[in-house]
Scaffold this motif. Structure first.
Motif, PDB file in Angstrom:
ATOM      1  N   TRP A   3       0.841  -1.187   0.000  1.00 57.61           N
ATOM      2  CA  TRP A   3       0.000   0.000   0.000  1.00 57.61           C
ATOM      3  C   TRP A   3       0.880   1.241   0.000  1.00 57.61           C
ATOM      4  CZ3 TRP A   3      -0.538   4.000   3.569  1.00 57.61           C
ATOM      5  CH2 TRP A   3      -1.625   4.839   3.359  1.00 57.61           C
ATOM      6  N   GLU A   4       0.559   2.201  -0.857  1.00 53.68           N
ATOM      7  CA  GLU A   4       1.329   3.440  -0.919  1.00 53.68           C
ATOM      8  C   GLU A   4       0.424   4.593  -0.515  1.00 53.68           C
ATOM      9  OE1 GLU A   4       4.208   4.438  -3.367  1.00 53.68           O
ATOM     10  OE2 GLU A   4       4.865   2.427  -3.851  1.00 53.68           O
ATOM     11  N   LYS A   5       0.945   5.453   0.301  1.00 60.34           N
ATOM     12  CA  LYS A   5       0.210   6.639   0.725  1.00 60.34           C
ATOM     13  C   LYS A   5       0.056   7.569  -0.466  1.00 60.34           C
ATOM     14  CE  LYS A   5       0.499  10.474   3.923  1.00 60.34           C
ATOM     15  NZ  LYS A   5       1.301  11.148   4.915  1.00 60.34           N
ATOM     16  N   SER A   6      -1.153   8.027  -0.710  1.00 64.00           N
ATOM     17  CA  SER A   6      -1.361   8.972  -1.802  1.00 64.00           C
ATOM     18  C   SER A   6      -1.048  10.378  -1.299  1.00 64.00           C
ATOM     19  CB  SER A   6      -2.795   8.886  -2.316  1.00 64.00           C
ATOM     20  OG  SER A   6      -3.693   9.286  -1.314  1.00 64.00           O
ATOM     21  N   PHE A   7      -0.617  11.211  -2.219  1.00 61.28           N
ATOM     22  CA  PHE A   7      -0.271  12.579  -1.857  1.00 61.28           C
ATOM     23  C   PHE A   7      -0.417  13.470  -3.078  1.00 61.28           C
ATOM     24  CE2 PHE A   7       3.575  10.344  -3.056  1.00 61.28           C
ATOM     25  CZ  PHE A   7       4.150  11.183  -3.996  1.00 61.28           C
ATOM     26  N   GLU A   8      -0.564  14.730  -2.812  1.00 58.50           N
ATOM     27  CA  GLU A   8      -0.635  15.728  -3.873  1.00 58.50           C
ATOM     28  C   GLU A   8       0.766  16.252  -4.139  1.00 58.50           C
ATOM     29  OE1 GLU A   8      -3.246  16.880  -5.689  1.00 58.50           O
ATOM     30  OE2 GLU A   8      -4.520  15.373  -4.726  1.00 58.50           O
ATOM     31  N   LYS A   9       1.175  16.227  -5.390  1.00 52.24           N
ATOM     32  CA  LYS A   9       2.507  16.722  -5.735  1.00 52.24           C
ATOM     33  C   LYS A   9       2.675  18.182  -5.308  1.00 52.24           C
ATOM     34  CE  LYS A   9       4.724  15.251  -9.464  1.00 52.24           C
ATOM     35  NZ  LYS A   9       5.069  14.896 -10.866  1.00 52.24           N
ATOM     36  N   SER A  10       1.612  18.972  -5.442  1.00 52.02           N
ATOM     37  CA  SER A  10       1.712  20.393  -5.086  1.00 52.02           C
ATOM     38  C   SER A  10       1.976  20.577  -3.590  1.00 52.02           C
ATOM     39  CB  SER A  10       0.463  21.163  -5.509  1.00 52.02           C
ATOM     40  OG  SER A  10      -0.667  20.691  -4.823  1.00 52.02           O
ATOM     41  N   ASP A  11       1.417  19.689  -2.756  1.00 47.13           N
ATOM     42  CA  ASP A  11       1.685  19.755  -1.316  1.00 47.13           C
ATOM     43  C   ASP A  11       3.143  19.432  -1.014  1.00 47.13           C
ATOM     44  OD1 ASP A  11      -0.966  20.395  -0.805  1.00 47.13           O
ATOM     45  OD2 ASP A  11      -1.529  18.323  -0.329  1.00 47.13           O
ATOM     46  N   VAL A  12       3.670  18.438  -1.721  1.00 50.55           N
ATOM     47  CA  VAL A  12       5.069  18.055  -1.538  1.00 50.55           C
ATOM     48  C   VAL A  12       5.973  19.219  -1.947  1.00 50.55           C
ATOM     49  CG1 VAL A  12       6.897  16.488  -2.317  1.00 50.55           C
ATOM     50  CG2 VAL A  12       4.617  15.594  -1.813  1.00 50.55           C
ATOM     51  N   ILE A  13       5.665  19.836  -3.071  1.00 52.36           N
ATOM     52  CA  ILE A  13       6.474  20.969  -3.545  1.00 52.36           C
ATOM     53  C   ILE A  13       6.407  22.125  -2.553  1.00 52.36           C
ATOM     54  CG2 ILE A  13       6.699  22.719  -5.360  1.00 52.36           C
ATOM     55  CD1 ILE A  13       5.708  20.452  -7.317  1.00 52.36           C
ATOM     56  N   THR A  34      11.832  13.563   3.175  1.00 49.66           N
ATOM     57  CA  THR A  34      10.828  12.542   3.509  1.00 49.66           C
ATOM     58  C   THR A  34      10.178  12.836   4.862  1.00 49.66           C
ATOM     59  OG1 THR A  34      12.511  11.031   4.405  1.00 49.66           O
ATOM     60  CG2 THR A  34      11.884  10.741   2.086  1.00 49.66           C
ATOM     61  N   ARG A  35      10.957  13.342   5.804  1.00 46.30           N
ATOM     62  CA  ARG A  35      10.385  13.725   7.112  1.00 46.30           C
ATOM     63  C   ARG A  35       9.403  14.892   6.955  1.00 46.30           C
ATOM     64  NH1 ARG A  35      15.361  12.551   9.141  1.00 46.30           N
ATOM     65  NH2 ARG A  35      16.122  14.690   8.958  1.00 46.30           N
ATOM     66  N   ALA A  36       9.798  15.899   6.189  1.00 47.73           N
ATOM     67  CA  ALA A  36       8.954  17.097   6.038  1.00 47.73           C
ATOM     68  C   ALA A  36       7.673  16.811   5.264  1.00 47.73           C
ATOM     69  CB  ALA A  36       9.745  18.198   5.344  1.00 47.73           C
ATOM     70  N   THR A  37       7.755  15.878   4.317  1.00 50.42           N
ATOM     71  CA  THR A  37       6.587  15.606   3.470  1.00 50.42           C
ATOM     72  C   THR A  37       5.756  14.426   3.946  1.00 50.42           C
ATOM     73  OG1 THR A  37       7.904  14.188   2.007  1.00 50.42           O
ATOM     74  CG2 THR A  37       7.727  16.530   1.410  1.00 50.42           C
ATOM     75  N   GLY A  38       6.372  13.556   4.758  1.00 48.29           N
ATOM     76  CA  GLY A  38       5.649  12.387   5.239  1.00 48.29           C
ATOM     77  C   GLY A  38       5.516  11.283   4.206  1.00 48.29           C
ATOM     78  N   ILE A  39       6.285  11.358   3.121  1.00 46.16           N
ATOM     79  CA  ILE A  39       6.216  10.287   2.119  1.00 46.16           C
ATOM     80  C   ILE A  39       7.527   9.510   2.099  1.00 46.16           C
ATOM     81  CG2 ILE A  39       4.496  11.454   0.694  1.00 46.16           C
ATOM     82  CD1 ILE A  39       6.688  12.274  -1.214  1.00 46.16           C
ATOM     83  N   GLN A  40       7.436   8.278   1.672  1.00 43.47           N
ATOM     84  CA  GLN A  40       8.586   7.388   1.637  1.00 43.47           C
ATOM     85  C   GLN A  40       9.505   7.730   0.465  1.00 43.47           C
ATOM     86  OE1 GLN A  40       9.198   5.128   4.087  1.00 43.47           O
ATOM     87  NE2 GLN A  40       7.387   6.041   5.033  1.00 43.47           N
ATOM     88  N   ARG A  41      10.750   7.360   0.620  1.00 45.69           N
ATOM     89  CA  ARG A  41      11.775   7.627  -0.396  1.00 45.69           C
ATOM     90  C   ARG A  41      11.358   7.077  -1.776  1.00 45.69           C
ATOM     91  NH1 ARG A  41      17.655   8.407   0.364  1.00 45.69           N
ATOM     92  NH2 ARG A  41      17.107   8.409   2.554  1.00 45.69           N
ATOM     93  N   GLY A  42      10.849   5.853  -1.817  1.00 44.94           N
ATOM     94  CA  GLY A  42      10.438   5.248  -3.095  1.00 44.94           C
ATOM     95  C   GLY A  42       9.324   6.027  -3.764  1.00 44.94           C
TER      96      GLY A  42
END
Length: 193
Positions: A3-13, A34-42
């Motif tokens: 399972w991969e967490k979904s995210f908005e690219k604009s939020d990551v940017i 990865t810490r700041a965005t909460g998403i995994q490296r992959g």
């Protein structure tokens, strides 16, 4: 498939923009991102080509939200000399109201110009060229309207105004107090008189 967490690219940017703005490119690691965005490296590498692309996207977002927006707004000011002075008033205000004393992301990037890849260098150069062009065009319009003396040389004065902008943004990171920053900004009025 995991399972991969979904995210908005604009939020990551947006989040990486603030991270790069605060720490700079070199001091920001993928682990920081990865810490700041909460998403995994992959997931990060699946959505972006890596740190370089995230930096470019972050700088573009910052540039659109700040420099491009400000210059577009100032184009509507009827008095070109006043537009330049309003520009500097805004720079001093932004510097003084930044509790983190981050300065300007674009100026900070320019200070590390030689360490960046050519795409970033081109972005920074183009942004500063547009600021020079804005100042030079404003001076020429001001001279046509007789609001700025004909003795003011547009190109060299525009370059000097950009140097003042950079100085205010760098010294506004805690080195100079508000009063000193205003004194530097006041030189713009003297240069145009």
């Amino acid at each position: 498939m995991p399972w991969e967490k979904s995210f908005e690219k604009s939020d990551v940017i947006e989040r990486t923009m603030h991270l790069f703005w605060e720490k700079g490119y070199s001091a920001t690691s993928i682990s920081d991102i990865t810490r700041a965005t909460g998403i995994q490296r992959g997931s990060l590498y699946n959505a972006f080509d890596g740190k370089d692309e995230l930096f470019v996207e972050s700088l573009l977002r910052y540039d659109r939200a700040t420099r491009q927006t400000i210059l577009a707004r100032l184009q509507d000011v009827g008095d070109p000399k006043q537009a330049i002075l309003l520009f500097f008033d805004g720079v001093v205000k932004d510097s003084c109201e930044d509790p983190c004393e981050r300065g300007c992301f674009l100026v900070n990037t320019a200070l590390d110009y030689s360490r960046h890849e050519s795409k970033v260098q081109e972005m920074v150069s183009a942004a500063f060229e547009e600021i020079v062009d804005f100042f030079e065009a404003s001076i020429r319009r001001g001279q046509e309207l007789e609001a700025i003396p004909a003795t003011v040389e547009p190109a060299s004065t525009a370059n000097a105004l950009v140097a003042m902008l950079v100085g205010i943004r760098v010294l506004g990171r805690g080195v100079f107090a508000e009063n000193a920053l205003k004194q530097v900004a006041d030189q713009a009025d003297r240069m145009l008189s």
